[in-house]
Design an enzyme around this catalytic site. Structure first.
Site, PDB file in Angstrom:
ATOM      1  N   HIS A  28     -10.298   0.821  -9.952  1.00  0.00           N
ATOM      2  CA  HIS A  28      -9.863   1.708  -8.860  1.00  0.00           C
ATOM      3  C   HIS A  28      -8.434   2.183  -9.080  1.00  0.00           C
ATOM      4  O   HIS A  28      -8.148   3.390  -9.101  1.00  0.00           O
ATOM      5  CB  HIS A  28      -9.983   0.962  -7.524  1.00  0.00           C
ATOM      6  N   PHE A  29      -7.492   1.230  -9.327  1.00  0.00           N
ATOM      7  CA  PHE A  29      -6.100   1.726  -9.365  1.00  0.00           C
ATOM      8  C   PHE A  29      -5.751   2.333 -10.712  1.00  0.00           C
ATOM      9  O   PHE A  29      -4.851   3.168 -10.810  1.00  0.00           O
ATOM     10  CB  PHE A  29      -5.089   0.654  -8.918  1.00  0.00           C
ATOM     11  N   HIS A  30      -6.519   1.967 -11.790  1.00  0.00           N
ATOM     12  CA  HIS A  30      -6.250   2.675 -13.050  1.00  0.00           C
ATOM     13  C   HIS A  30      -6.712   4.125 -12.934  1.00  0.00           C
ATOM     14  O   HIS A  30      -6.097   5.046 -13.456  1.00  0.00           O
ATOM     15  CB  HIS A  30      -6.948   1.967 -14.216  1.00  0.00           C
ATOM     16  N   TYR A  55       1.423   5.140  -2.400  1.00  0.00           N
ATOM     17  CA  TYR A  55       1.573   6.544  -1.973  1.00  0.00           C
ATOM     18  C   TYR A  55       2.951   7.082  -2.359  1.00  0.00           C
ATOM     19  O   TYR A  55       3.115   8.283  -2.597  1.00  0.00           O
ATOM     20  CB  TYR A  55       1.326   6.671  -0.464  1.00  0.00           C
ATOM     21  N   ARG A 110     -10.123 -10.995 -12.594  1.00  0.00           N
ATOM     22  CA  ARG A 110      -8.936 -10.335 -13.157  1.00  0.00           C
ATOM     23  C   ARG A 110      -8.027 -11.315 -13.881  1.00  0.00           C
ATOM     24  O   ARG A 110      -8.067 -12.534 -13.659  1.00  0.00           O
ATOM     25  CB  ARG A 110      -8.133  -9.656 -12.022  1.00  0.00           C
ATOM     26  N   ARG A 111      -7.216 -10.726 -14.752  1.00  0.00           N
ATOM     27  CA  ARG A 111      -6.112 -11.442 -15.409  1.00  0.00           C
ATOM     28  C   ARG A 111      -6.605 -12.647 -16.189  1.00  0.00           C
ATOM     29  O   ARG A 111      -6.182 -13.778 -15.969  1.00  0.00           O
ATOM     30  CB  ARG A 111      -5.100 -11.903 -14.350  1.00  0.00           C
ATOM     31  N   HIS A 146       0.827  -1.211   0.000  1.00  0.00           N
ATOM     32  CA  HIS A 146       0.000   0.000   0.000  1.00  0.00           C
ATOM     33  C   HIS A 146       0.863   1.264   0.000  1.00  0.00           C
ATOM     34  O   HIS A 146       0.621   2.176  -0.787  1.00  0.00           O
ATOM     35  CB  HIS A 146      -0.967   0.034   1.183  1.00  0.00           C
TER      36      HIS A 146
END
Lengths: 185, 277, 65, 538
Positions: free
Chosen positions: D366-368, D219, D429-430, D215
């Site tokens: 979310h992370f894209h 950041y 995913r994947r 995580h």
């Protein structure tokens, strides 16, 4: 707030930031509050069961030996599903479960990390070699659902999925020794 | 600047930062621990008829089970399909096998059917040249424990003593294969290449290459299929499909073989017979 | 600019911007209101959305534990 | 500029080269998994591409950009030459060597374990050794940043450290803290297994150690974007930073709360109980505080700029903002994507609700949106803002820059919004190729094609970005470099020591890490999980 007191002005800026922080506090309280409320009242948790099992001798053990896999209904009416997630398939490939009754699903992996979800339900867990993954849930809707492996486990990962048949109560008939498998349609 | 900030020495201003930040951080952590490790497990445990101590131990993962649900019990006798277990010391035995000793045992026992260099003399005897050592080890072990049976092989395997199995496996694994250049091989039918490379998502069949190609990261005991006898592959796939051969762990091959059409079985056998990897 | 010779354009303290102090003081009388309303409503939207998804999408799918 | 231009440009060009390659791979993957590319490419090729896409975007683009931007800030914000420039070049070559050493096994199919490597699947040892070299290079950068700030503070006793440098050093300190997890996992578990020294691996411990890094690393990527928000956007918009103190507090909160929350990536894992999962979910809720503070503080700063330019009424300042400037446009678009991405993250961290979305396309969205969207669009804006200084050239026109930013925003929204919808329906995913004959999956087909269209737009934008920077090298010479860093409404004269250094915060981080990760890791040392046999991918 004339400009003759810029310092009071700066304290005023920090005051607005403090007010905003109070709003952020309410925001966090709302998010955590919902989590806490459902955890305390209807026991909504992520799966929690730290149960070690040796993946190397899994196929020798009683519970996860090949013949013991699938859905069994215990004497006390508890429904337990046992399944294996192995490189590139689930065994059994089709799992029958009752609707609107508590079901306990137990998974183990003899080789690498797998993971699974059942579409449209809250069943979701990683299957880590060395541990029994256990999820308790209730299936609220009947029908055929998809249970894919959702964690990369090798080149056959995309073809690794099983079917879950959620049967209404009248069709959920375990045989003599409490076992039930999918209706062949 | 008004008076109070100029007179507040940095360390006085600083002291308030130290205390307030420490109090806030430790306070948030303690509330997390209080809620997560105590309040939630105890309240949930009461709902599931568990005493506080058991519920907390379950929430911390010290004992198995969810703090909110009764744990299912299980009393099933073990009846395994194959006794072979891949533990570090088994893998060490295979890695440190004595090829010379294996060669002597091969000449004494195996050469009449499997040949000196692993090229078998009859169509339904498998080639062993360049086969994976782990695969040969597992099959011999399964013959010994009866997980797999064959008129001749069961007795031969039982006659071998434990230590020489790995040596025999290592000897044949070391024998060279032809390794033809795939470009020179005859064109394989597209449907078969598709089955080997992409599998068939509709019938839930993973690609053969996902396990049988070297270095695919698949199960340890996966045999090498390249340059195997065509009739032997067809025979084994039919045995798996009928369920007569049952020593594949968790019915991996029984499930796949049952879905293959006879044409696909012959096509795959020819594909690997030709020497494709 | 030869290397290792600080240029006036770089040091943050000397670079005053062309903002007139009176205009800034005037603006500062109003400032965070617009930001507070815009950011506040966005964040409120997030929280309401989170609670709605929790109640309307997550819980109906059956408990999990 | 003290002649660090070549050092910064070297880092940026490596970062953006990896970025363009990874963008091409990303679009190819979108095509292969869509109904249009049903029988294209084999799983081997697909997962090789996913590994390369992940490693380039998450390790190469980010680490090199952050190092390059750090050197730039250390020189311009502190207004003094970079200490230890020889070490900086050494770090660059070590990291670059690491990238090459990692790419070779990936390209030869010996590294297809994805960028988040799933032991017991084990790639070639070189794959991991390359990544370790990249991290070692970044460690050297961290030391240089800390030394630069310490030297400046020695020469300027009592004066507050410029906010941009303070944030860069906060990022360096956090990176040193967080790489401990993956370093221990690689050096003591995965690399010995890859070298064949051991045949088994404790998978539970490996995943917990990786979550330690998993995580705070996001950041580490995100803080340069926030440095731009706090120190460059107010100046670009023609206003002042609303509060410098809040800026310092935000970066401190990032340092403290991004570290002890990694286990929210393991909520669905069987090797941890609910107690430690709840503690880290509660701490995760507090990791949203700095972002929410930033939204308010930067919106207020933009309000100042908008009103100074004549904006009237409650929201009149929005239209009055200079949206023709890339930095301001990127901030606006970035905040929209941050909103959608943040909402996705809020659902992910919902403790039990994580079961609804774990490992589905919702997480990918979310992370894209947050990294690929708001962080990378700010990487573009930072690059556009400082390129004239690095090359001594000026843009002929800002239009192509704005077009590129808009294309990136539109492409990202078109690609990720459908992912939320199909993710909720269970798209996992994947996947190299979906079985579109299955009734449940058939419904996803059209949405995957919509996402593919978004991916294509992103590819065009990525290529346009590289073109914009390349063409700048041939434009006319730069007259006078525009001042870069913003002034606060009240530039700080004196700041408490706690807001000018990291001694106190390191102690608090230690306390939090012991409390949050102490037991989860100790349980593996007390009773190790049954080991799993290593499965080598060669």
């Amino acid at each position: 707030m004339s400009q003759t007191h810029p310092e009071m002005h700066e304290r005023w800026i920090l005051g607005t930031e403090l007010l905003w922080s109070f709003g952020v506090g309410v925001f966090i309280a709302a998010a955590l509050g919902m989590i806490l409320f459902t955890a305390l009242t209807i026991s909504v948790n992520p799966p929690s069961n730290v149960e070690r099992i040796d993946p190397k001798v899994l196929h020798l053990s009683g519970e996860f030996a090949e013949h013991n896999l699938g859905t069994t209904v215990g004497a006390d009416g508890s429904v337990t599903v046992r399944a294996i997630a192995t490189q590139f398939m689930f065994l059994p490939r089709c799992i029958a479960v009752p609707a609107k009754r508590r079901v306990t699903l137990r998974f183990a992996s003899p080789d690498v990390i797998h993971g699974l979800l059942i579409t449209g339900t809250n069943v979701n867990t990683m299957v880590v070699p060395g541990y029994v993954a256990q999820v308790h849930t209730e299936f609220t809707r009947t029908g055929d659902l998809l249970m894919p492996c959702h964690e990369y486990c090798g080149l056959g990962h995309s073809e690794m999925w099983a079917t879950v048949q959620v049967l209404p109560d009248d069709q959920f008939k375990p045989d003599r020794d409490g076992r039930i498998s999918c209706a062949q349609r | 600047m008004s008076d109070d900030t100029r007179h507040s020495e940095p360390n006085v201003l600083d002291q308030s930062w130290r205390t307030w930040s420490a109090v806030a951080v430790v306070g948030i952590m303690l509330s997390g621990i209080l809620l997560g490790a105590l309040i939630i497990p105890i309240v949930q445990g009461r709902g599931a008829g568990l005493d506080a101590y058991t519920a907390i131990c379950r929430a911390l993962g010290i004992i198995p089970g969810s703090p909110a649900q009764p744990q299912p019990s299980d009393r099933t006798p073990p009846t395994p399909v194959s006794q072979v277990i891949w533990t570090p010391d088994v893998l060490q035995i295979l890695a440190r096998a004595d090829v010379r000793r294996g060669h002597e045992k091969v000449q004494e026992v195996c050469v009449s059917c499997h040949g000196e260099t692993g090229v078998s003399i009859a169509p339904d005897f498998p080639h062993l040249a360049g086969q994976s050592g782990a695969a040969i080890y597992k099959q011999l072990y399964d013959y010994r424990t009866g997980s797999r049976s064959h008129p001749q092989m069961t007795d031969i395997a039982k006659a071998l003593d434990e230590s020489v199995i790995a040596d025999v496996a290592a000897y044949y694994a070391g024998q060279p294969q032809r390794n033809p250049n795939p470009v020179t091989l005859a064109e394989a039918p597209a449907a078969i290449v598709q089955l080997v490379e992409l599998g068939d998502p509709k019938r839930n069949i993973p690609p053969c290459a996902a396990c049988h190609r070297a270095g695919s990261g698949g199960p340890i005991e996966t045999p090498v299929l390249a340059e195997q006898r065509q009739e032997y592959i067809v025979l084994q796939l039919k045995l798996y499909a009928s369920g007569e051969r049952r020593n594949d762990v968790y019915a991996r091959m029984r499930t796949i073989a049952a879905k293959l059409t006879p044409a696909e079985i012959d096509g795959l056998a020819a594909y690997y017979r030709a020497g494709f990897r | 600019m030869q290397p290792d010779q600080p240029s006036a354009a770089d040091s943050p303290f000397e670079v005053a911007d062309d903002i007139d102090h009176e205009a800034l003081a005037g603006v500062m009388r109003v400032v965070p209101l617009g930001a507070a309303v815009l950011a506040g409503s966005a964040v409120a939207l997030l929280v309401v959305g989170y609670l709605l998804v929790y109640i309307l999408v997550f819980l109906p799918r059956g408990t999990v534990g | 500029m003290r002649n660090v231009e070549r050092l910064c440009l070297a880092h940026f060009w490596v970062a953006f080269a990896a970025f363009v390659v990874a963008a091409v791979l990303g679009t190819w993957q979108m095509w292969v998994r869509s109904p249009l590319g049903a029988n294209v490419g084999t799983p081997g090729q697909y997962f090789m591409s996913v590994t390369a896409h992940g490693v380039s975007m998450a390790y190469v683009l980010t680490t090199f950009f952050i190092m390059g931007f750090g050197y730039f800030v250390a020189v311009t914000a502190l207004n003094r030459p970079l200490p230890g420039k020889a070490w900086a070049w050494a770090a660059f070559w070590i990291a670059l060597l690491g990238v090459v050493v990692t790419v070779i096994p990936i390209a030869t199919g010996q590294g297809s374990v994805l960028f988040t490597f799933y032991p017991p699947l084990t790639a070639s040892a070189w794959f991991y050794i390359g990544l370790v070299l990249v991290v070692v290079g970044s460690w050297i950068w961290c030391v240089l940043m800390i030394v630069a700030m310490a030297a400046w503070k020695r020469d300027n006793p009592g004066r507050p450290v410029p906010l941009a440098m303070f944030a860069t050093v906060a990022n360096a300190v956090m990176w040193l803290w967080t790489t401990i997890g993956v370093a221990v996992e690689l050096l003591f578990q995965v690399i010995p297994a890859a070298l064949g020294l051991v045949q088994t691996i404790d998978v539970g411990l490996a995943r917990t150690l990786f979550s330690w890094t998993l995580h705070a690393i996001v950041y580490f990527w995100l803080i340069p974007a926030y440095i731009a928000f706090y120190t460059m956007v107010p100046r670009a918009a023609g206003g002042r930073l609303y509060s410098d103190t809040m800026g310092r507090l935000t970066f401190i909160l990032f340092l403290i709360y991004s570290l002890p929350v990694g286990m929210h990536h393991l909520l669905m894992d069987p090797e941890h109980g609910n107690a430690t999962k709840f503690i880290q979910v509660l701490l995760t809720a507090f990791v949203s505080v700095p972002t929410l503070l930033t939204i308010f503080t930067i919106t207020a700063s933009l309000e100042i700029a908008g009103r100074l330019r004549g904006g009237r009424g409650l929201f009149g300042w929005i239209a009055a903002l200079p949206w023709d400037r890339p930095m301001v446009l990127a901030t606006g678009l970035g905040f929209v994507m941050l909103g959608f991405g943040g909402f996705g993250g809020l659902i992910n961290m919902g403790y039990g609700m994580n079961a609804m979305v774990h490992n589905t396309a919702w997480v990918t969205a979310h992370f894209h949106l947050i990294f690929g969207g708001s962080v990378v669009i700010m990487y573009f804006a930072i690059a556009y803002d400082i390129w004239p200084r690095l090359t001594g050239r000026e843009y002929a026109s800002l239009a192509p820059l704005r077009l590129q930013l808009w294309l990136w925003f539109l492409g990202m929204m078109i690609m990720t919004l459908p992912w939320h919808w199909v993710g909720l329906q269970g798209q996992w995913r994947r996947v190299a190729n979906f079985n579109y004959a299955d009734p449940i999956i058939a419904g996803w087909g059209p949405w995957v094609i919509v996402s593919l269209a978004g991916g294509a737009i992103l590819l065009i934008s990525a290529i346009l970005f590289a073109a914009n920077l390349l063409m700048l090298h041939r434009n006319r010479a730069l007259a006078l470099p525009r001042p870069l860093y913003a002034l606060a409404v009240h530039p700080p004269q004196r700041v408490p020591a706690a807001l000018n250094g990291f001694g106190l915060w390191n102690v608090l981080v230690l306390v939090l890490m012991l409390a949050a990760y102490g037991y989860p890791i100790a349980q593996f040392l007390i009773e190790p999980s049954p080991t799993a046999i290593v499965h080598r991918v060669r």
